[in-house]
Design a protein around this motif. Sequence first.
Motif, PDB file in Angstrom:
ATOM      1  N   THR A   1       2.059  14.411 -10.857  1.00  0.00           N
ATOM      2  CA  THR A   1       2.442  13.010 -11.054  1.00  0.00           C
ATOM      3  C   THR A   1       1.620  12.369 -12.160  1.00  0.00           C
ATOM      4  N   GLU A   2       0.346  12.723 -12.222  1.00  0.00           N
ATOM      5  CA  GLU A   2      -0.530  12.185 -13.267  1.00  0.00           C
ATOM      6  C   GLU A   2      -0.075  12.635 -14.648  1.00  0.00           C
ATOM      7  N   LEU A   3       0.359  13.883 -14.760  1.00  0.00           N
ATOM      8  CA  LEU A   3       0.862  14.375 -16.048  1.00  0.00           C
ATOM      9  C   LEU A   3       2.082  13.570 -16.489  1.00  0.00           C
ATOM     10  N   GLN A   4       2.990  13.315 -15.557  1.00  0.00           N
ATOM     11  CA  GLN A   4       4.176  12.528 -15.876  1.00  0.00           C
ATOM     12  C   GLN A   4       3.794  11.104 -16.275  1.00  0.00           C
ATOM     13  N   ALA A   5       2.815  10.537 -15.559  1.00  0.00           N
ATOM     14  CA  ALA A   5       2.369   9.177 -15.875  1.00  0.00           C
ATOM     15  C   ALA A   5       1.709   9.124 -17.249  1.00  0.00           C
ATOM     16  N   ASN A   6       0.954  10.167 -17.593  1.00  0.00           N
ATOM     17  CA  ASN A   6       0.315  10.211 -18.910  1.00  0.00           C
ATOM     18  C   ASN A   6       1.362  10.256 -20.025  1.00  0.00           C
ATOM     19  N   GLU A   7       2.406  11.046 -19.821  1.00  0.00           N
ATOM     20  CA  GLU A   7       3.485  11.112 -20.813  1.00  0.00           C
ATOM     21  C   GLU A   7       4.175   9.763 -20.967  1.00  0.00           C
ATOM     22  N   ALA A   8       4.523   9.149 -19.843  1.00  0.00           N
ATOM     23  CA  ALA A   8       5.230   7.866 -19.893  1.00  0.00           C
ATOM     24  C   ALA A   8       4.370   6.793 -20.544  1.00  0.00           C
ATOM     25  N   SER A   9       3.062   6.797 -20.243  1.00  0.00           N
ATOM     26  CA  SER A   9       2.161   5.809 -20.834  1.00  0.00           C
ATOM     27  C   SER A   9       2.034   6.018 -22.340  1.00  0.00           C
ATOM     28  N   ALA A  10       1.926   7.285 -22.759  1.00  0.00           N
ATOM     29  CA  ALA A  10       1.811   7.577 -24.192  1.00  0.00           C
ATOM     30  C   ALA A  10       3.093   7.189 -24.934  1.00  0.00           C
ATOM     31  N   PHE A  11       4.248   7.418 -24.312  1.00  0.00           N
ATOM     32  CA  PHE A  11       5.519   7.038 -24.944  1.00  0.00           C
ATOM     33  C   PHE A  11       5.630   5.519 -25.079  1.00  0.00           C
ATOM     34  N   GLN A  12       5.183   4.805 -24.040  1.00  0.00           N
ATOM     35  CA  GLN A  12       5.224   3.345 -24.107  1.00  0.00           C
ATOM     36  C   GLN A  12       4.234   2.816 -25.133  1.00  0.00           C
ATOM     37  N   ASN A  13       3.137   3.521 -25.327  1.00  0.00           N
ATOM     38  CA  ASN A  13       2.152   3.095 -26.320  1.00  0.00           C
ATOM     39  C   ASN A  13       2.723   3.192 -27.736  1.00  0.00           C
ATOM     40  N   VAL A  14       3.613   4.173 -27.951  1.00  0.00           N
ATOM     41  CA  VAL A  14       4.288   4.261 -29.246  1.00  0.00           C
ATOM     42  C   VAL A  14       5.114   2.997 -29.482  1.00  0.00           C
ATOM     43  N   LYS A  15       5.853   2.562 -28.466  1.00  0.00           N
ATOM     44  CA  LYS A  15       6.646   1.337 -28.587  1.00  0.00           C
ATOM     45  C   LYS A  15       5.743   0.133 -28.818  1.00  0.00           C
ATOM     46  N   LEU A  16       4.612   0.110 -28.131  1.00  0.00           N
ATOM     47  CA  LEU A  16       3.687  -1.012 -28.287  1.00  0.00           C
ATOM     48  C   LEU A  16       3.161  -1.092 -29.714  1.00  0.00           C
ATOM     49  N   GLU A  17       2.757   0.032 -30.280  1.00  0.00           N
ATOM     50  CA  GLU A  17       2.221   0.033 -31.638  1.00  0.00           C
ATOM     51  C   GLU A  17       3.297  -0.354 -32.656  1.00  0.00           C
ATOM     52  N   LYS A  18       4.537   0.036 -32.406  1.00  0.00           N
ATOM     53  CA  LYS A  18       5.622  -0.372 -33.298  1.00  0.00           C
ATOM     54  C   LYS A  18       5.817  -1.887 -33.261  1.00  0.00           C
ATOM     55  N   ASN A  19       5.694  -2.486 -32.089  1.00  0.00           N
ATOM     56  CA  ASN A  19       5.833  -3.931 -31.971  1.00  0.00           C
ATOM     57  C   ASN A  19       4.682  -4.670 -32.633  1.00  0.00           C
ATOM     58  N   LYS A  20       3.506  -4.029 -32.669  1.00  0.00           N
ATOM     59  CA  LYS A  20       2.357  -4.681 -33.286  1.00  0.00           C
ATOM     60  C   LYS A  20       2.508  -4.819 -34.796  1.00  0.00           C
ATOM     61  N   VAL A  21       3.451  -4.080 -35.379  1.00  0.00           N
ATOM     62  CA  VAL A  21       3.693  -4.198 -36.813  1.00  0.00           C
ATOM     63  C   VAL A  21       4.351  -5.535 -37.141  1.00  0.00           C
ATOM     64  N   LEU A  22       4.974  -6.161 -36.151  1.00  0.00           N
ATOM     65  CA  LEU A  22       5.608  -7.459 -36.360  1.00  0.00           C
ATOM     66  C   LEU A  22       4.550  -8.526 -36.601  1.00  0.00           C
ATOM     67  N   PRO A  23       4.882  -9.603 -37.289  1.00  0.00           N
ATOM     68  CA  PRO A  23       3.883 -10.620 -37.657  1.00  0.00           C
ATOM     69  C   PRO A  23       3.331 -11.382 -36.453  1.00  0.00           C
ATOM     70  N   ASN A  24       2.099 -11.875 -36.621  1.00  0.00           N
ATOM     71  CA  ASN A  24       1.467 -12.753 -35.642  1.00  0.00           C
ATOM     72  C   ASN A  24       1.665 -14.213 -36.077  1.00  0.00           C
ATOM     73  N   PHE A  25       1.586 -15.119 -35.105  1.00  0.00           N
ATOM     74  CA  PHE A  25       1.817 -16.530 -35.385  1.00  0.00           C
ATOM     75  C   PHE A  25       0.612 -17.358 -34.992  1.00  0.00           C
ATOM     76  N   SER A  26       0.578 -18.552 -35.573  1.00  0.00           N
ATOM     77  CA  SER A  26      -0.464 -19.523 -35.228  1.00  0.00           C
ATOM     78  C   SER A  26       0.139 -20.915 -35.293  1.00  0.00           C
ATOM     79  N   LEU A  27      -0.060 -21.683 -34.228  1.00  0.00           N
ATOM     80  CA  LEU A  27       0.416 -23.060 -34.167  1.00  0.00           C
ATOM     81  C   LEU A  27      -0.750 -23.971 -33.829  1.00  0.00           C
ATOM     82  N   GLY A  28      -0.690 -25.243 -34.340  1.00  0.00           N
ATOM     83  CA  GLY A  28      -1.796 -26.139 -34.043  1.00  0.00           C
ATOM     84  C   GLY A  28      -1.522 -27.589 -34.397  1.00  0.00           C
ATOM     85  N   TYR A  29      -2.541 -28.389 -34.182  1.00  0.00           N
ATOM     86  CA  TYR A  29      -2.484 -29.829 -34.463  1.00  0.00           C
ATOM     87  C   TYR A  29      -3.639 -30.161 -35.395  1.00  0.00           C
TER      88      TYR A  29
END
Length: 394
Positions: free
Chosen positions: A236-264
């Motif tokens: 089960t741990e092996l399967q969880a490690n694979e799923a976590s690593a695959f999701q991390n790929v998606k996370l890093e791809k999303n991090k390429v998108l711009p960051n925002f800042s709002l204020g007064y």
Amino acid sequence: MKFKFVCALCVYLFFGKVFSQSTEMEKVLSQIEQNNKALKAYQSYINGQQLLNKSGNNLPNPEVLGYYLPFGEHQSDDYSEFEVSQSFEFPTVYLARNKWNKLQEDQLEAMYTKKRQEILLNAKKGLINLNMLRKRLEIEEVRKTQSLEVFQQIQEMYNKEQVGILDLNKAKVAWIQEQFVVEQIQADIQNQLTELQTLNGGQSIEMNDLQLDSPVQLQSIETIWSEKLANDPRLTELQANEASAFQNVKLEKNKVLPNFSLGYNYQGVNGNDYSGVFGGLSIPLWNSKNKVKAAKADFEYQQTNSEVTRALMYSQFQQEYNQYLLLFNKYTEYRETLSNLDSEALLFKAYSLGEYSFLEYYMEVQFYRDATDRMLEMEKQLQQLQAQLLIHQL
């Protein structure tokens, strides 16, 4: 009708006995699971890691800036400025990271289950060893009594000058050896109880008479392996490690998108006030470089590692299963042969009737004692090997 009633009663007594033995083992293991300090500490560690992972998905701290510029040459009023801002990543990043955190929780749960099963397996093997030691103690107590009786008989014969000093010394040595064996088993039982108490968090174990069933034929290797694939935390741990690593790929791809800042922002100078909102955009051109590639490489590693580890686990499982079958067949032969013979009792009776000399009796009885001891050792190995093979059921 009477025959059916007798059969039903026999079935009830048999399964009632098996159920009580199983329940007693489970009760002791449940105590250890609740009281084991290593498991409690590991659970605290997991809780801390889960909270730490969740904190990684929090928004950055808001930023407050203030300016007051009274110095310098100017003809207007002092200049002041106040600014409050909040930055954040692209919204999909938080969604991707939240899924990644949940998969990491699965990893931690699998690690805890693996740790739990390792401790419970150690405890179960200890209980098996304790049960076998008590069996051996019962046998050795009988042997000790017989050795004493033989020594006393030889002593009487020696006093009547019917045997020599050598026979007397051999009988005495045999009796002393049996005393030592009994004392050693008693010490081993106490040591095993101490080890189990340590696993139980230092608390004494509440345990009734623990009698284990004789080893039985296991299910097919394919059936047990299928159960392991579904329930073994190592897999089960092996399967969880694979799923976590695959999701991390998606996370890093999303991090390429711009960051925002709002204020007064507020500005005050020369009696005039200016205020309003502002927004900013941060393009991660440099910070995200090679991170997606690294995440993909980690995912490929997890996939390969899972395949290799699963193959090694199955190979080891096959070896243990085949070893169990070999031992089980040999143990069955020993048990069927020795159960039909009451060899030690018959030899002792024959010796008491004068049909054997002491030397002949001792050599014959030692042969059967070695066979009995070997059968008990095989039974212990089978019980512990079965516990190892079925660790996923703990």
